[in-house]
Scaffold this motif. Structure first.
Motif, mmCIF file in Angstrom:
data_model
loop_
_atom_site.group_PDB
_atom_site.id
_atom_site.type_symbol
_atom_site.label_atom_id
_atom_site.label_comp_id
_atom_site.label_asym_id
_atom_site.label_seq_id
_atom_site.Cartn_x
_atom_site.Cartn_y
_atom_site.Cartn_z
ATOM 1 N N ILE A 153 0.842 -1.204 0.000
ATOM 2 C CA ILE A 153 0.000 0.000 0.000
ATOM 3 C C ILE A 153 0.875 1.252 0.000
ATOM 4 O O ILE A 153 0.601 2.205 -0.730
ATOM 5 N N ILE A 154 1.932 1.241 0.787
ATOM 6 C CA ILE A 154 2.826 2.400 0.829
ATOM 7 C C ILE A 154 3.452 2.634 -0.547
ATOM 8 O O ILE A 154 3.515 3.769 -1.029
ATOM 9 N N LYS A 155 3.891 1.572 -1.195
ATOM 10 C CA LYS A 155 4.472 1.708 -2.544
ATOM 11 C C LYS A 155 3.436 2.259 -3.521
ATOM 12 O O LYS A 155 3.756 3.057 -4.389
ATOM 13 N N LEU A 156 2.193 1.842 -3.365
ATOM 14 C CA LEU A 156 1.117 2.345 -4.224
ATOM 15 C C LEU A 156 0.932 3.846 -4.016
ATOM 16 O O LEU A 156 0.829 4.606 -4.980
ATOM 17 N N ILE A 157 0.920 4.274 -2.774
ATOM 18 C CA ILE A 157 0.763 5.698 -2.458
ATOM 19 C C ILE A 157 1.916 6.503 -3.050
ATOM 20 O O ILE A 157 1.715 7.601 -3.567
ATOM 21 N N GLU A 158 3.114 5.954 -2.995
ATOM 22 C CA GLU A 158 4.303 6.679 -3.438
ATOM 23 C C GLU A 158 4.549 6.595 -4.944
ATOM 24 O O GLU A 158 5.454 7.249 -5.450
ATOM 25 N N LEU A 159 3.738 5.816 -5.675
ATOM 26 C CA LEU A 159 3.983 5.579 -7.095
ATOM 27 C C LEU A 159 4.182 6.842 -7.918
ATOM 28 O O LEU A 159 5.170 7.019 -8.581
ATOM 29 N N LYS A 160 3.179 7.688 -7.904
ATOM 30 C CA LYS A 160 3.187 8.825 -8.813
ATOM 31 C C LYS A 160 2.234 9.897 -8.302
ATOM 32 O O LYS A 160 1.314 9.601 -7.560
ATOM 33 N N ASP A 161 2.451 11.109 -8.747
ATOM 34 C CA ASP A 161 1.598 12.221 -8.310
ATOM 35 C C ASP A 161 0.571 12.614 -9.364
ATOM 36 O O ASP A 161 0.136 13.747 -9.402
ATOM 37 N N ASP A 162 0.178 11.705 -10.234
ATOM 38 C CA ASP A 162 -0.706 12.058 -11.345
ATOM 39 C C ASP A 162 -2.195 11.938 -11.011
ATOM 40 O O ASP A 162 -3.009 11.710 -11.883
ATOM 41 N N TYR A 163 -2.550 12.054 -9.785
ATOM 42 C CA TYR A 163 -3.951 12.077 -9.398
ATOM 43 C C TYR A 163 -4.107 13.118 -8.302
ATOM 44 O O TYR A 163 -3.134 13.490 -7.657
ATOM 45 N N SER A 164 -5.314 13.593 -8.124
ATOM 46 C CA SER A 164 -5.495 14.583 -7.070
ATOM 47 C C SER A 164 -5.946 13.953 -5.759
ATOM 48 O O SER A 164 -5.710 14.502 -4.707
ATOM 49 N N LYS A 165 -6.572 12.767 -5.851
ATOM 50 C CA LYS A 165 -7.045 12.144 -4.611
ATOM 51 C C LYS A 165 -7.015 10.633 -4.719
ATOM 52 O O LYS A 165 -7.424 10.060 -5.718
ATOM 53 N N LEU A 166 -6.507 10.005 -3.658
ATOM 54 C CA LEU A 166 -6.541 8.559 -3.494
ATOM 55 C C LEU A 166 -7.278 8.303 -2.194
ATOM 56 O O LEU A 166 -6.901 8.836 -1.147
ATOM 57 N N VAL A 167 -8.363 7.522 -2.268
ATOM 58 C CA VAL A 167 -9.180 7.234 -1.097
ATOM 59 C C VAL A 167 -9.090 5.736 -0.806
ATOM 60 O O VAL A 167 -9.341 4.911 -1.688
ATOM 61 N N LEU A 168 -8.730 5.410 0.433
ATOM 62 C CA LEU A 168 -8.613 4.023 0.872
ATOM 63 C C LEU A 168 -9.645 3.776 1.960
ATOM 64 O O LEU A 168 -9.878 4.643 2.803
ATOM 65 N N THR A 169 -10.263 2.592 1.952
ATOM 66 C CA THR A 169 -11.193 2.247 3.025
ATOM 67 C C THR A 169 -10.833 0.881 3.587
ATOM 68 O O THR A 169 -10.155 0.079 2.949
ATOM 69 N N GLY A 170 -11.329 0.623 4.790
ATOM 70 C CA GLY A 170 -11.137 -0.668 5.446
ATOM 71 C C GLY A 170 -11.507 -0.560 6.910
ATOM 72 O O GLY A 170 -11.751 0.534 7.430
ATOM 73 N N GLN A 171 -11.535 -1.691 7.576
ATOM 74 C CA GLN A 171 -11.921 -1.675 8.986
ATOM 75 C C GLN A 171 -10.802 -1.209 9.899
ATOM 76 O O GLN A 171 -11.056 -0.598 10.934
ATOM 77 N N ASN A 172 -9.565 -1.489 9.538
ATOM 78 C CA ASN A 172 -8.434 -1.162 10.402
ATOM 79 C C ASN A 172 -7.489 -0.188 9.719
ATOM 80 O O ASN A 172 -7.267 -0.264 8.518
ATOM 81 N N MET A 173 -6.916 0.709 10.512
ATOM 82 C CA MET A 173 -5.955 1.688 10.023
ATOM 83 C C MET A 173 -4.625 1.424 10.722
ATOM 84 O O MET A 173 -4.461 1.765 11.897
#
Length: 162
Positions: free
Chosen positions: A123-143
């Motif tokens: 997930i961290i690698k996914l977040i760090e991939l690229k800045d070509d979007y304005s918003k990434l929203v993740l959901t789940g029961q645990n943070m």
């Protein structure tokens, strides 16, 4: 393009997906392209099929083939479904890498870590991939605490009365 925003909706309460979809409708109304990828809901998760009517502004993808929720599958079925889920996660990487949308929602992606399908590092690698979007929203029961430094906005949704 403005700085990307990573947002998380998590908790034991109902409404995480609904909150994320609200973000999608707001973005689509502003002319932004939106992609939602749902995980762990089973093929028959009909509650948000109405989003198909909003294409091409909001595109909804599910890669799972089983009709049941992942947690209700047998061990053999889970092995096969895990391949489908990983295809969905790899698709999310491609969407970010190619800048295919402005807003990407990965519904129940945090649950993939809980089930050991992917790692927190994935997930961290996914977040760090690229800045070509304005918003990434993740959901789940645990943070996971380790994710806090990679996220801009965190909303906990918990039941007060059931």
């Amino acid at each position: 393009m403005s700085k990307k925003v990573v947002q998380v909706y998590y908790g034991q309460g109902k409404g995480k997906t609904t909150a994320a979809v609200g973000q999608c409708i707001r973005a689509a109304s502003l002319g932004q392209e939106v992609i939602i990828i749902q995980f762990l809901k089973g093929k028959d998760a009909e509650e948000f099929c109405f989003l198909n009517k909003l294409e091409p502004d909001i595109k909804l993808f599910r890669f799972e083939k089983a009709h049941e929720f992942y947690c209700d599958l047998s061990d053999e079925e889970r092995i096969e479904e895990k391949k489908n889920i990983l295809n969905g996660f790899n698709f999310a990487r491609k969407v970010i890498d190619t800048g295919e949308c402005d807003v990407l929602v990965l519904d129940e992606v945090l649950g993939l870590v809980d089930y050991g399908i992917i790692t927190l590092e994935d997930i961290i690698k996914l977040i760090e991939l690229k800045d070509d979007y304005s918003k990434l929203v993740l959901t789940g029961q645990n943070m996971p605490d380790e994710l806090v430094n990679y996220v801009d906005l965190i909303s906990k949704i918990e039941p007060i009365k059931q």
